[in-house]
Design a protein around this motif. Structure first.
Motif, PDB file in Angstrom:
ATOM      1  N   LEU A   7     -18.534  -1.298 -33.972  1.00 53.62           N
ATOM      2  CA  LEU A   7     -18.334  -0.333 -32.895  1.00 53.62           C
ATOM      3  C   LEU A   7     -18.742   1.080 -33.298  1.00 53.62           C
ATOM      4  N   CYS A   8     -18.426   1.499 -34.531  1.00 55.70           N
ATOM      5  CA  CYS A   8     -18.747   2.870 -34.954  1.00 55.70           C
ATOM      6  C   CYS A   8     -20.149   3.010 -35.532  1.00 55.70           C
ATOM      7  N   GLY A   9     -20.807   1.897 -35.844  1.00 52.79           N
ATOM      8  CA  GLY A   9     -22.165   1.929 -36.372  1.00 52.79           C
ATOM      9  C   GLY A   9     -22.262   2.046 -37.881  1.00 52.79           C
ATOM     10  N   ASP A  10     -21.127   2.101 -38.586  1.00 55.19           N
ATOM     11  CA  ASP A  10     -21.167   2.202 -40.049  1.00 55.19           C
ATOM     12  C   ASP A  10     -21.679   0.925 -40.707  1.00 55.19           C
ATOM     13  N   VAL A  11     -21.432  -0.226 -40.093  1.00 55.69           N
ATOM     14  CA  VAL A  11     -21.923  -1.502 -40.617  1.00 55.69           C
ATOM     15  C   VAL A  11     -22.963  -2.029 -39.641  1.00 55.69           C
ATOM     16  N   ARG A  12     -24.115  -2.375 -40.190  1.00 60.97           N
ATOM     17  CA  ARG A  12     -25.207  -2.922 -39.392  1.00 60.97           C
ATOM     18  C   ARG A  12     -25.695  -4.203 -40.069  1.00 60.97           C
ATOM     19  N   PHE A  13     -26.197  -5.109 -39.279  1.00 61.59           N
ATOM     20  CA  PHE A  13     -26.750  -6.329 -39.868  1.00 61.59           C
ATOM     21  C   PHE A  13     -28.002  -6.751 -39.118  1.00 61.59           C
ATOM     22  N   THR A  14     -28.871  -7.434 -39.844  1.00 60.76           N
ATOM     23  CA  THR A  14     -30.097  -7.987 -39.289  1.00 60.76           C
ATOM     24  C   THR A  14     -30.152  -9.458 -39.667  1.00 60.76           C
ATOM     25  N   VAL A  15     -30.276 -10.305 -38.679  1.00 55.16           N
ATOM     26  CA  VAL A  15     -30.401 -11.742 -38.909  1.00 55.16           C
ATOM     27  C   VAL A  15     -31.887 -12.042 -38.963  1.00 55.16           C
ATOM     28  N   THR A  16     -32.369 -12.375 -40.151  1.00 53.96           N
ATOM     29  CA  THR A  16     -33.789 -12.669 -40.345  1.00 53.96           C
ATOM     30  C   THR A  16     -34.049 -14.173 -40.397  1.00 53.96           C
TER      31      THR A  16
END
Length: 126
Positions: A7-16
């Motif tokens: 929600l705050c954007g501190d953790v991001r992930f990319t599923v490759t």
């Protein structure tokens, strides 16, 4: 490729990697963690890139749960030694291109909602 965040954007992930088995879990742990139902898909551990600090909680001897330490968003579930990671479908930014394939631990579901009879349902994981 899917991208997601807390929600705050501190953790991001990319599923490759190839995401599979989108499911809704109704077990008591998932309901308490999410506030309702945990909807997630699975990807091989090397098929997801995570940026930012994730706090891990040993939810059981079987698995751990990952969340953002700032906003508390529940993002990940990982069975020890599985080589896979579940990621929250609700945290994906934009369309996922997936559809829930099953509902699991339906015997533990809350009494305040129903699951449509047309949806595939399993007691336990199946």
């Amino acid at each position: 490729m899917l991208k997601g965040s807390c929600l705050c954007g501190d953790v991001r992930f990319t599923v490759t990697g190839q995401a599979f088995d989108p499911a809704a879990c109704h077990c008591s742990q998932c309901r308490k963690m999410s506030g309702h139902v945990w909807a997630a898909a699975i990807v091989a551990e090397d098929g997801i890139e995570i940026e930012g600090e994730v706090r891990w909680f040993a939810a059981s001897p079987r698995a751990r749960r990952g969340f953002c330490p700032r906003c508390g968003s529940s993002l990940f579930w990982q069975e020890h030694g599985s080589g896979n990671m579940d990621f929250a479908l609700g945290a994906v930014d934009g369309p996922t291109g997936m559809h829930l394939g099953r509902h699991i631990f339906t015997e533990d579901k809350g009494d305040y909602y129903d699951i449509a009879q047309s949806e595939p349902q399993q007691e336990g994981e199946g």
